[in-house]
Motif scaffolding. Structure first.
Motif, PDB file in Angstrom:
ATOM      1  N   ASN A 175      -4.390  -0.122  -2.477  1.00  0.00           N
ATOM      2  CA  ASN A 175      -4.776   1.316  -2.223  1.00  0.00           C
ATOM      3  C   ASN A 175      -6.102   0.946  -1.829  1.00  0.00           C
ATOM      4  OD1 ASN A 175      -1.599   1.942  -2.921  1.00  0.00           O
ATOM      5  ND2 ASN A 175      -2.265   3.370  -1.964  1.00  0.00           N
ATOM      6  N   GLU A 194       2.867  -2.159   7.807  1.00  0.00           N
ATOM      7  CA  GLU A 194       1.743  -1.617   7.208  1.00  0.00           C
ATOM      8  C   GLU A 194       1.131  -1.290   8.597  1.00  0.00           C
ATOM      9  OE1 GLU A 194       0.820  -2.747   2.604  1.00  0.00           O
ATOM     10  OE2 GLU A 194      -0.662  -2.448   3.812  1.00  0.00           O
ATOM     11  N   ALA A 195       0.715  -1.619   9.169  1.00  0.00           N
ATOM     12  CA  ALA A 195      -0.070  -1.398  10.524  1.00  0.00           C
ATOM     13  C   ALA A 195       0.785  -0.223  11.140  1.00  0.00           C
ATOM     14  CB  ALA A 195      -0.457  -2.263  11.045  1.00  0.00           C
ATOM     15  N   LYS A 244       0.452  -1.228   0.250  1.00  0.00           N
ATOM     16  CA  LYS A 244       0.120  -0.230   0.151  1.00  0.00           C
ATOM     17  C   LYS A 244       1.061   1.013   0.282  1.00  0.00           C
ATOM     18  CE  LYS A 244      -2.524   0.751   3.344  1.00  0.00           C
ATOM     19  NZ  LYS A 244      -3.251   0.616   4.586  1.00  0.00           N
ATOM     20  N   TYR A 245       1.740   0.737   0.225  1.00  0.00           N
ATOM     21  CA  TYR A 245       2.958   2.027   0.702  1.00  0.00           C
ATOM     22  C   TYR A 245       4.207   2.314  -0.684  1.00  0.00           C
ATOM     23  CZ  TYR A 245       0.834   2.682   5.322  1.00  0.00           C
ATOM     24  OH  TYR A 245       0.582   4.633   5.367  1.00  0.00           O
ATOM     25  N   ARG A 294       2.497   1.696  10.006  1.00  0.00           N
ATOM     26  CA  ARG A 294       2.734   3.070   8.733  1.00  0.00           C
ATOM     27  C   ARG A 294       1.235   3.237   9.097  1.00  0.00           C
ATOM     28  NH1 ARG A 294       6.795   3.615   5.211  1.00  0.00           N
ATOM     29  NH2 ARG A 294       5.275   5.168   4.664  1.00  0.00           N
ATOM     30  N   ASP A 295       0.199   2.941   9.290  1.00  0.00           N
ATOM     31  CA  ASP A 295      -1.218   3.353   9.296  1.00  0.00           C
ATOM     32  C   ASP A 295      -1.508   4.920  10.761  1.00  0.00           C
ATOM     33  OD1 ASP A 295      -1.995   2.292   6.996  1.00  0.00           O
ATOM     34  OD2 ASP A 295      -2.831   0.795   8.034  1.00  0.00           O
ATOM     35  N   ALA A 296      -0.923   4.344  12.049  1.00  0.00           N
ATOM     36  CA  ALA A 296      -0.258   5.247  12.200  1.00  0.00           C
ATOM     37  C   ALA A 296       1.008   6.234  13.226  1.00  0.00           C
ATOM     38  CB  ALA A 296      -1.101   4.909  13.609  1.00  0.00           C
TER      39      ALA A 296
END
Length: 370
Positions: free
Chosen positions: A119, A242-243, A85-86, A245-247
């Motif tokens: 995404n 990713e989790a 996703k990133y 990076r999400d926060a």
């Protein structure tokens, strides 16, 4: 794994053959109604070998079934879990490698997922790029001009043979388990073991994911796409990162760089990239001359609770212990060293070096920043 995918696919193909022949179709007609779908990943040679091995295995099944001469139809689809996703634009490269490997491996049809699939619902640009990958490979690289581009390569031939042998063994194993009790739980357990091993390799960055676990960009702006419910059912390889990076962490780590830029840049770069993989930014001290200098820059940065030392082995030995003492006195509560923990003659709270469990390290660091 690739071998498990082969074993399971052949087992399912055999199940369809049995069902169709029991329904009155001849083995040849039944075989002609079956198409196989395999995942193509950015691991180029394993993907090539897997598709070539699949043809060998299915040919053997048809030989034993009295349906020789029926060609296996393969539809290869670029792997959804391998997408990130990133830094999604890296997915263009992943999709290109997967499509190339699928073509060289002998797939009859290839589907390339758009680079922004992770995404959400891809836009027109993403779909256009995905479509054009096949055009480029066929019209400019001429992948389709040779019947078996990988044929004759010792490495590919050997990998194909090894994968075919292991795939047939996996198929027989599945057949035996099905006959004994129609229980697929042992197979699921073997899949879980492979998945756990893969996650362990990703967590330790032995299996790097560019843009996510390696060379992350905390300042990037992700493309906005409508929500795709399918993404909720896909566990991407870098989901744990990713989790994080999400926060992103709201507090930065103070990167206590010891000595000149030339002395600290290698470990400073390593530490910055590692921390960024967990959504953690850094406040860099820059060139420093001694413990008092670095403590002053630490106070000027707001004295965040977590400090990471980055320097050469020589500077660690010369004044690393003094720097740690000065930083603790200035308010640092959690001191990390970029390198081995015994590289400095002082107590540190954590260390980061090659092979570290990055996921555990980043999770612990974020807890100290909270």
């Amino acid at each position: 794994s690739d071998v498990q995918e082969l074993g399971w696919s052949i087992a399912v193909g055999v199940a369809y053959l049995r069902a169709l022949t029991e329904a009155g179709f001849s083995p040849a007609v039944a075989a002609s109604l079956i198409e196989f779908r395999f995942a193509a990943t950015d691991e180029q040679f394993p993907t090539i070998a897997k598709l070539r091995a699949a043809r060998q295995l299915w040919a053997r099944v048809l030989e034993l079934s009295g349906a020789e001469g029926v060609e296996m139809r393969i539809h290869a689809v670029s792997s959804r879990p391998m997408l990130s996703k990133y830094d999604p634009y890296v997915n263009m490269l992943r999709g290109t490698v997967a499509a190339f490997a699928a073509g060289v491996g002998g797939a009859d049809a290839v589907t390339v997922l758009p680079f922004d699939s992770a995404n959400g619902v891809p836009d027109g640009f993403g779909r256009r790029i995905a479509r054009n990958v096949s055009h480029l490979l066929i019209d400019e690289s001429h992948v389709a001009a040779v019947a078996d581009p990988a044929g004759g390569s010792f490495a590919v031939e050997q990998l194909t043979a090894d994968m075919a042998a292991a795939g047939w063994e996996a198929f027989i194993h599945i057949e035996e388990e099905w006959e004994q009790g129609r229980d697929f739980s042992p197979f699921r357990d073997r899949i879980a073991a492979v998945s756990a091993e893969r996650e362990k390799a990703i967590a330790r960055r032995r299996r790097p994911i560019t843009g996510l676990t390696e060379f992350p960009n905390l300042a990037e702006t992700l493309p906005e796409r409508p929500v795709d419910p399918l993404n909720e059912r896909v566990v991407r390889y870098g989901a744990s990162f990713e989790a994080l990076r999400d926060a992103p962490a709201t507090t930065k780590v103070f990167l206590a760089t010891l000595g000149t830029v030339a002395q600290h840049t290698a470990r400073a770069t390593f530490a910055t990239n590692l921390l960024a993989a967990g959504g953690i930014g850094v406040e860099v001290a820059g060139a420093t001359s001694d413990a008092e200098d670095i403590a002053g820059k630490y106070r000027a940065a707001g004295a965040p609770p977590v400090v990471c030392l980055a320097g050469s082995d020589k500077t660690y030995a010369e004044w690393g212990a003094a720097a740690i003492a000065a930083l603790r006195e200035a308010g640092a509560t959690h001191v990390i060293i970029a390198g081995k923990p015994d590289a400095v003659d002082a107590e540190v709270d954590d260390a980061a070096s090659m092979g570290v469990d990055a996921l555990a390290f980043l999770t612990a660091t974020r807890e100290k920043l909270a």
